[in-house]
Motif scaffolding. Structure first.
Motif, PDB file in Angstrom:
ATOM      1  N   VAL A   1       0.851  -1.209   0.000  1.00  0.00           N
ATOM      2  CA  VAL A   1       0.000   0.000   0.000  1.00  0.00           C
ATOM      3  C   VAL A   1       0.879   1.248   0.000  1.00  0.00           C
ATOM      4  O   VAL A   1       0.627   2.199  -0.748  1.00  0.00           O
ATOM      5  N   LEU A   2       1.922   1.223   0.812  1.00  0.00           N
ATOM      6  CA  LEU A   2       2.813   2.382   0.929  1.00  0.00           C
ATOM      7  C   LEU A   2       3.522   2.693  -0.394  1.00  0.00           C
ATOM      8  O   LEU A   2       3.492   3.838  -0.866  1.00  0.00           O
ATOM      9  N   LEU A   3       4.106   1.660  -1.005  1.00  0.00           N
ATOM     10  CA  LEU A   3       4.839   1.875  -2.258  1.00  0.00           C
ATOM     11  C   LEU A   3       3.909   2.390  -3.348  1.00  0.00           C
ATOM     12  O   LEU A   3       4.207   3.360  -4.045  1.00  0.00           O
ATOM     13  N   SER A   4       2.744   1.743  -3.473  1.00  0.00           N
ATOM     14  CA  SER A   4       1.828   2.183  -4.525  1.00  0.00           C
ATOM     15  C   SER A   4       1.176   3.515  -4.170  1.00  0.00           C
ATOM     16  O   SER A   4       0.897   4.324  -5.060  1.00  0.00           O
ATOM     17  N   GLY A   5       0.947   3.744  -2.867  1.00  0.00           N
ATOM     18  CA  GLY A   5       0.345   5.012  -2.431  1.00  0.00           C
ATOM     19  C   GLY A   5       1.224   6.201  -2.756  1.00  0.00           C
ATOM     20  O   GLY A   5       0.743   7.240  -3.238  1.00  0.00           O
ATOM     21  N   ILE A   6       2.521   6.052  -2.520  1.00  0.00           N
ATOM     22  CA  ILE A   6       3.452   7.154  -2.828  1.00  0.00           C
ATOM     23  C   ILE A   6       3.483   7.396  -4.339  1.00  0.00           C
ATOM     24  O   ILE A   6       3.521   8.538  -4.795  1.00  0.00           O
ATOM     25  N   TRP A   7       3.410   6.339  -5.091  1.00  0.00           N
ATOM     26  CA  TRP A   7       3.399   6.482  -6.550  1.00  0.00           C
ATOM     27  C   TRP A   7       2.121   7.206  -6.996  1.00  0.00           C
ATOM     28  O   TRP A   7       2.146   8.067  -7.876  1.00  0.00           O
ATOM     29  N   LEU A   8       1.021   6.855  -6.353  1.00  0.00           N
ATOM     30  CA  LEU A   8      -0.264   7.505  -6.677  1.00  0.00           C
ATOM     31  C   LEU A   8      -0.204   9.009  -6.414  1.00  0.00           C
ATOM     32  O   LEU A   8      -0.608   9.814  -7.251  1.00  0.00           O
ATOM     33  N   VAL A   9       0.349   9.356  -5.256  1.00  0.00           N
ATOM     34  CA  VAL A   9       0.460  10.777  -4.893  1.00  0.00           C
ATOM     35  C   VAL A   9       1.350  11.507  -5.905  1.00  0.00           C
ATOM     36  O   VAL A   9       1.010  12.592  -6.386  1.00  0.00           O
ATOM     37  N   HIS A  10       2.468  10.871  -6.238  1.00  0.00           N
ATOM     38  CA  HIS A  10       3.386  11.483  -7.194  1.00  0.00           C
ATOM     39  C   HIS A  10       2.702  11.692  -8.540  1.00  0.00           C
ATOM     40  O   HIS A  10       2.787  12.767  -9.134  1.00  0.00           O
ATOM     41  N   GLN A  11       1.985  10.677  -9.011  1.00  0.00           N
ATOM     42  CA  GLN A  11       1.301  10.770 -10.295  1.00  0.00           C
ATOM     43  C   GLN A  11       0.246  11.865 -10.291  1.00  0.00           C
ATOM     44  O   GLN A  11       0.067  12.582 -11.268  1.00  0.00           O
ATOM     45  N   SER A  12      -0.445  11.954  -9.161  1.00  0.00           N
ATOM     46  CA  SER A  12      -1.519  12.944  -9.040  1.00  0.00           C
ATOM     47  C   SER A  12      -0.990  14.373  -9.195  1.00  0.00           C
ATOM     48  O   SER A  12      -1.589  15.193  -9.895  1.00  0.00           O
ATOM     49  N   ILE A  13       0.149  14.662  -8.540  1.00  0.00           N
ATOM     50  CA  ILE A  13       0.730  16.013  -8.628  1.00  0.00           C
ATOM     51  C   ILE A  13       1.431  16.198  -9.982  1.00  0.00           C
ATOM     52  O   ILE A  13       1.331  17.256 -10.610  1.00  0.00           O
TER      53      ILE A  13
ATOM     54  N   VAL B   1      -8.003  -1.149   1.744  1.00  0.00           N
ATOM     55  CA  VAL B   1      -9.118  -2.037   2.093  1.00  0.00           C
ATOM     56  C   VAL B   1      -9.362  -3.045   0.964  1.00  0.00           C
ATOM     57  O   VAL B   1      -9.637  -4.216   1.215  1.00  0.00           O
ATOM     58  N   GLY B   2      -9.218  -2.577  -0.269  1.00  0.00           N
ATOM     59  CA  GLY B   2      -9.434  -3.457  -1.420  1.00  0.00           C
ATOM     60  C   GLY B   2      -8.409  -4.573  -1.515  1.00  0.00           C
ATOM     61  O   GLY B   2      -8.706  -5.656  -2.004  1.00  0.00           O
ATOM     62  N   LEU B   3      -7.211  -4.323  -1.010  1.00  0.00           N
ATOM     63  CA  LEU B   3      -6.158  -5.353  -1.074  1.00  0.00           C
ATOM     64  C   LEU B   3      -6.315  -6.410   0.014  1.00  0.00           C
ATOM     65  O   LEU B   3      -5.730  -7.480  -0.090  1.00  0.00           O
ATOM     66  N   TYR B   4      -7.085  -6.073   1.047  1.00  0.00           N
ATOM     67  CA  TYR B   4      -7.193  -7.007   2.176  1.00  0.00           C
ATOM     68  C   TYR B   4      -7.712  -8.397   1.764  1.00  0.00           C
ATOM     69  O   TYR B   4      -7.100  -9.407   2.145  1.00  0.00           O
ATOM     70  N   PRO B   5      -8.822  -8.508   0.964  1.00  0.00           N
ATOM     71  CA  PRO B   5      -9.308  -9.851   0.600  1.00  0.00           C
ATOM     72  C   PRO B   5      -8.238 -10.715  -0.084  1.00  0.00           C
ATOM     73  O   PRO B   5      -8.141 -11.907   0.189  1.00  0.00           O
ATOM     74  N   LEU B   6      -7.428 -10.071  -0.930  1.00  0.00           N
ATOM     75  CA  LEU B   6      -6.374 -10.817  -1.630  1.00  0.00           C
ATOM     76  C   LEU B   6      -5.334 -11.334  -0.628  1.00  0.00           C
ATOM     77  O   LEU B   6      -4.897 -12.485  -0.702  1.00  0.00           O
ATOM     78  N   THR B   7      -4.955 -10.476   0.317  1.00  0.00           N
ATOM     79  CA  THR B   7      -3.965 -10.869   1.329  1.00  0.00           C
ATOM     80  C   THR B   7      -4.535 -11.992   2.209  1.00  0.00           C
ATOM     81  O   THR B   7      -3.832 -12.921   2.578  1.00  0.00           O
ATOM     82  N   TRP B   8      -5.822 -11.844   2.517  1.00  0.00           N
ATOM     83  CA  TRP B   8      -6.508 -12.866   3.340  1.00  0.00           C
ATOM     84  C   TRP B   8      -6.484 -14.205   2.607  1.00  0.00           C
ATOM     85  O   TRP B   8      -6.191 -15.253   3.188  1.00  0.00           O
ATOM     86  N   TRP B   9      -6.749 -14.161   1.294  1.00  0.00           N
ATOM     87  CA  TRP B   9      -6.803 -15.382   0.490  1.00  0.00           C
ATOM     88  C   TRP B   9      -5.414 -16.000   0.308  1.00  0.00           C
ATOM     89  O   TRP B   9      -5.235 -17.213   0.442  1.00  0.00           O
ATOM     90  N   LEU B  10      -4.428 -15.162   0.033  1.00  0.00           N
ATOM     91  CA  LEU B  10      -3.078 -15.678  -0.242  1.00  0.00           C
ATOM     92  C   LEU B  10      -2.309 -16.078   1.020  1.00  0.00           C
ATOM     93  O   LEU B  10      -1.569 -17.045   1.013  1.00  0.00           O
ATOM     94  N   PHE B  11      -2.469 -15.292   2.082  1.00  0.00           N
ATOM     95  CA  PHE B  11      -1.657 -15.547   3.278  1.00  0.00           C
ATOM     96  C   PHE B  11      -2.465 -16.068   4.473  1.00  0.00           C
ATOM     97  O   PHE B  11      -1.883 -16.353   5.519  1.00  0.00           O
TER      98      PHE B  11
END
Lengths: 218, 228
Positions: B62-74, B113-123
């Motif tokens: 989330v952190l890595l993609s979140g920072i990328w999202l913020v950068h892209q937005s600006i 929140v959207g990534l949680y189901p995938l993490t729940w399923w995989l791990f």
């Protein structure tokens, strides 16, 4: 320059005296000889925090009042913060290896100290290589670094930590106090001396930079 | 223009833009998904992972993609020259920062929140107390977005992505620690761990409070070009 030479000489003499006081201080009951690193580690930590605050304050002046006179102050405080922070991060593991059996543990105090040091390093890096606006970036980072200081200080109380509590200085054995406070005063004097010298140099650098820009414009 | 009015105009604009140009969000979501999948492939089933590690993998993505999202937005605003127009408009600059950061917070939160189901399923990581989990996700997203936006607007235009990562990651460590430890505590059913999750939430709230206040105060001086 003569004034500085005298101050440096005084500082050297005080260091000699404090070393003698540290040698004469009694051994700590549980840790023995290795506890003496405390006389370097704690004063360095105090100066590390002080320099972070000075850099934050100078950063605030630079950003809010747009005063470039604060830039050398910030630059100097950042460099000395990095220097004293490095001393803390080197002496800490040396002490920890003997006291806890590990060079480094991801304990709250150690981690937050490392973060603060990294923030100061990043601020100096941004100042040096950030190009136009680098000073502003460094100022922003310095302000965030200085608000991290209370987190570092209280981290021992807030999280479960193996690092000694901050009241260790208050509860120090009276026989150890002269060595500790002597070393703190000497380190503070050394820091002041370095600060004044570096500040002078930073101001000269700023003047040269301004002249170079003016000449290029002409 | 008063802050409230500017805020209303700008937040509508931000949401409209993000709804029209969903490409950034989709690209970032895909990156986060790939990161989780990569970790799942690397850490095969026969290694038993602690809850803290599973949460760490999820939040790092989330952190890595979140920072990328913020950068892209600006970066998008700079590229399309809309940033300079907004800068010249009679809006309070703090409103500009607040709206940009809020929209980014919302996107990072949805991502987390959207990534949680995938993490729940995989791990096989299961949340037991939901309220602190949602609170920690929201506050964790808030720290990523508000710190990210503040420095994304101030970093040198060239190489801004590298600069942003270098500047923001050390500052985000307290938020990272609070979120990972708090969410890990929210994954245990006992009362002791639940109390611990609430404690981390409160600490993150204090951190975010400071970030928001400092951000609103520093945004304008930090992003205005230096006078020489």
């Amino acid at each position: 320059m003569k004034k500085f030479s005298l101050l440096a000489l005084g500082c050297g003499l005080l260091f000699g005296l404090c070393t003698w006081l540290v040698v004469r201080a009694p051994n700590e009951f549980t840790m023995g000889l290795i506890q003496r690193i405390f006389y370097i580690h704690v004063p360095c930590a105090m100066l590390f925090f002080t320099m972070a605050f000075v850099a934050g304050g100078a950063g605030m002046v630079l950003l809010v009042r747009r005063s470039m006179a604060a830039e050398p102050w910030m630059k100097t405080a950042l460099e000395l913060g990095i220097l004293f922070g490095l001393c803390v991060l080197v002496t800490g593991p040396l002490w920890g290896r003997k006291a806890w059996g590990h060079w480094w543990v991801w304990d709250a105090r150690l981690t937050t100290s490392l973060i603060l040091w990294l923030t100061l390093v990043m601020a100096r890096f941004a100042h040096a290589y950030g190009g136009p606006g680098g000073a502003q970036l460094a100022a922003g980072l310095s302000i965030f670094g200085s608000i991290n200081v209370p987190f570092v200080y209280f981290s021992v109380s807030w999280w479960r930590s193996i690092h000694p509590e901050p009241d260790v200085v208050r509860t120090l054995d009276p026989a150890m106090r002269p060595a500790f406070w002597g070393m703190t005063a000497t380190m503070a004097l050394l820091c002041t001396l370095l600060f004044v010298l570096r500040l002078r140099m930073a101001r000269l650098e700023q003047t040269i930079e301004e002249h170079t820009v003016e000449e290029e414009l002409e | 223009m008063p802050f409230g009015q500017a805020f209303r105009i700008l937040i509508t604009r931000e949401f409209r833009i993000e709804l029209r140009q969903r490409v950034t969000f989709y690209a970032v979501a895909l990156l986060a998904l790939l990161l989780i999948l990569l970790f799942a492939l690397l850490l095969s089933d026969d290694i038993s992972l602690s809850v803290e590690l599973k949460v760490g993998i999820w939040w790092s993505s989330v952190l890595l993609s979140g920072i990328w999202l913020v950068h892209q937005s600006i970066h998008k605003e700079h590229e399309q020259r809309t940033w300079i127009s907004l800068w010249l408009a009679p809006f309070p600059r703090s409103a500009l920062y607040a709206t940009k950061s809020l929209v980014c917070t919302f996107q990072v939160f949805v991502l987390a929140v959207g990534l949680y189901p995938l993490t729940w399923w995989l791990f096989g990581w299961k949340i037991t107390t939901w309220i602190p989990f949602v609170g920690l996700c929201l506050l964790g997203s808030l720290s990523i977005a508000w710190l990210g936006c503040l420095f994304a607007a101030a970093t040198p235009r060239r190489h801004s992505a590298q600069w942003l990562s270098l500047l923001v990651y050390p500052l985000l460590v307290p938020a990272l620690l609070c979120t990972v430890q708090g969410v890990s505590a929210a994954s245990y059913p006992d009362a002791l761990h639940t109390a611990s999750a609430w404690r981390w939430l409160r600490l993150l709230l204090v951190f975010d409070g400071m970030v928001v206040l400092l951000g609103l105060w520093l945004f304008e001086p930090l992003s205005t070009p230096e006078e020489s």
